[in-house]
Design an enzyme around this catalytic site. Structure first.
Site, mmCIF file in Angstrom:
data_model
loop_
_atom_site.group_PDB
_atom_site.id
_atom_site.type_symbol
_atom_site.label_atom_id
_atom_site.label_comp_id
_atom_site.label_asym_id
_atom_site.label_seq_id
_atom_site.Cartn_x
_atom_site.Cartn_y
_atom_site.Cartn_z
ATOM 1 N N ARG A 101 0.811 -1.210 0.000
ATOM 2 C CA ARG A 101 0.000 0.000 0.000
ATOM 3 C C ARG A 101 0.846 1.261 0.000
ATOM 4 O O ARG A 101 0.536 2.224 -0.720
ATOM 5 C CB ARG A 101 -0.949 -0.014 1.209
ATOM 6 C CG ARG A 101 -1.828 1.211 1.374
ATOM 7 C CD ARG A 101 -2.430 1.721 0.065
ATOM 8 N NE ARG A 101 -3.134 0.704 -0.693
ATOM 9 C CZ ARG A 101 -3.416 0.807 -1.976
ATOM 10 N NH1 ARG A 101 -3.024 1.885 -2.659
ATOM 11 N NH2 ARG A 101 -4.041 -0.152 -2.606
ATOM 12 N N LYS A 136 1.703 25.129 -5.234
ATOM 13 C CA LYS A 136 0.421 24.548 -4.802
ATOM 14 C C LYS A 136 0.491 23.028 -4.897
ATOM 15 O O LYS A 136 -0.230 22.385 -5.665
ATOM 16 C CB LYS A 136 -0.718 25.107 -5.648
ATOM 17 C CG LYS A 136 -0.904 26.611 -5.490
ATOM 18 C CD LYS A 136 -1.973 27.143 -6.411
ATOM 19 C CE LYS A 136 -2.109 28.661 -6.289
ATOM 20 N NZ LYS A 136 -3.118 29.213 -7.211
ATOM 21 N N LYS A 168 5.143 39.881 -5.010
ATOM 22 C CA LYS A 168 3.719 40.016 -5.265
ATOM 23 C C LYS A 168 3.185 41.319 -4.674
ATOM 24 O O LYS A 168 3.940 42.119 -4.122
ATOM 25 C CB LYS A 168 2.976 38.811 -4.686
ATOM 26 C CG LYS A 168 3.375 37.490 -5.345
ATOM 27 C CD LYS A 168 2.452 36.376 -4.913
ATOM 28 C CE LYS A 168 2.768 35.087 -5.665
ATOM 29 N NZ LYS A 168 1.790 34.008 -5.372
ATOM 30 N N GLU A 197 5.147 39.901 -9.953
ATOM 31 C CA GLU A 197 3.769 39.695 -10.399
ATOM 32 C C GLU A 197 3.114 41.050 -10.642
ATOM 33 O O GLU A 197 3.189 41.938 -9.782
ATOM 34 C CB GLU A 197 2.993 38.926 -9.338
ATOM 35 C CG GLU A 197 1.542 38.661 -9.713
ATOM 36 C CD GLU A 197 0.790 37.983 -8.585
ATOM 37 O OE1 GLU A 197 0.428 36.810 -8.754
ATOM 38 O OE2 GLU A 197 0.570 38.633 -7.545
ATOM 39 N N ASP A 218 -0.704 38.440 -14.132
ATOM 40 C CA ASP A 218 -1.744 37.803 -13.335
ATOM 41 C C ASP A 218 -3.132 38.121 -13.867
ATOM 42 O O ASP A 218 -3.572 39.283 -13.876
ATOM 43 C CB ASP A 218 -1.622 38.262 -11.878
ATOM 44 C CG ASP A 218 -2.612 37.561 -10.970
ATOM 45 O OD1 ASP A 218 -2.820 36.348 -11.154
ATOM 46 O OD2 ASP A 218 -3.179 38.228 -10.083
#
Length: 287
Positions: A101, A136, A168, A197, A218
């Site tokens: 597993r 992410k 940012k 950004e 963006d």
């Protein structure tokens, strides 16, 4: 830390963590199997996929039981078909079932990531645009998922907060301006990539004048992206342009056609669907 160093460390630590999480103090169900039973098994995918995770599984079984031998019939980055065996294992039956597993969990997630990256890469095949992953990622799987993206035909953005600057909106506000933020970044580490950004053409002009290496556009629509590419080319010191935001299967081809250099896609790693894998024992004998 360079990516290959981070990768080697992740392979070592992930195997130990996966075994600790699943096996804990011992596999009590495996103890039902006579200790001297020896088994052979195959792993198949129930669906087409891009394989990823070989070195992690090798390390996992090495730590679990060095008597287990693994024969890979495909390599990371290879396309595997449904019902195609891609791994053969042989060793103590207890150990094969104990490691099953943890090994499949890792393979199904990394192969799912590689398969998704490959699908997106196929959508822009023939263009020069590079598809980038993001931060992410699934918790604890940053490096392995970024490796999987590369196996699927994508490219890696920065690994974390330490290997490149990404300035940012809130950084700009805290520093006072884009120019001030870029100057500070150059003072801290001039050898690292400095990305800014931006959300409009005024900020694009400021980032270009500040000498940013990469500019993230963006949530620009396609018409705005085309205009941004033209303004960038006309500037004395053009930057690498990265499109970000509202990127999915439908919008991706149109964004790629605008002429941007890169497109960053959080879905490559955060919206992964695991590949359906199965291990089948086909021979058992007593030794």
């Amino acid at each position: 830390m360079h990516f290959h160093d981070a990768l080697a460390e992740d392979i070592r630590t992930s195997a130990a963590r996966l075994l600790a999480e699943d096996v804990g103090g011992g596999d009590i169900t495996a103890e039902l199997i006579p200790e001297r039973q020896w088994a052979k098994a195959r792993v198949i995918s129930r669906e087409p996929a891009i394989l990823c995770g070989v070195p992690w599984v090798d390390e996992l079984f090495r730590r679990l039981d060095s008597r287990v031998s693994l024969k890979w019939l495909a390599s990371d980055g290879d396309r595997i078909d449904a019902d195609q065996p891609f791994l053969e294992l042989e060793g103590p039956a207890r150990s094969l079932l104990t490691g099953e597993r943890a090994a499949l969990n890792l393979l199904q997630t990394l192969s799912g990531t590689a398969t998704r990256a490959n699908h997106y890469a196929t959508l822009v095949k023939g263009s020069d645009v590079r598809l980038l992953d993001t931060r992410k990622t699934l918790p604890g799987m940053r490096v392995s998922q970024k490796y999987a993206v590369s196996c699927g035909g994508g490219h890696n953005h920065r690994i974390g907060l330490y290997d490149a600057f990404l300035i940012k909106e809130n950084h700009i506000a805290a520093c006072g301006s884009i120019a001030a933020a870029v100057r500070e970044a150059r003072d801290i580490a001039s050898d690292l990539t400095c990305e800014v950004e931006v959300e409009n053409f005024e900020e694009l002009a400021q980032a270009l004048d500040a000498g940013a290496d990469v500019i993230m556009l963006d949530n620009f629509d396609n018409a705005q992206l085309i205009e941004a590419v033209a303004r960038n080319k006309a500037h004395a010191t053009p930057a690498v342009l990265e499109a970000s935001g509202n990127v999915n299967e439908t919008t991706l081809p149109g964004i790629a056609a605008t002429g941007v250099d890169c497109i960053s896609i959080g879905a490559l790693t955060k919206d992964v669907t695991a590949i359906d894998l199965s291990m089948r024992v086909y021979t058992v004998e007593t030794r």
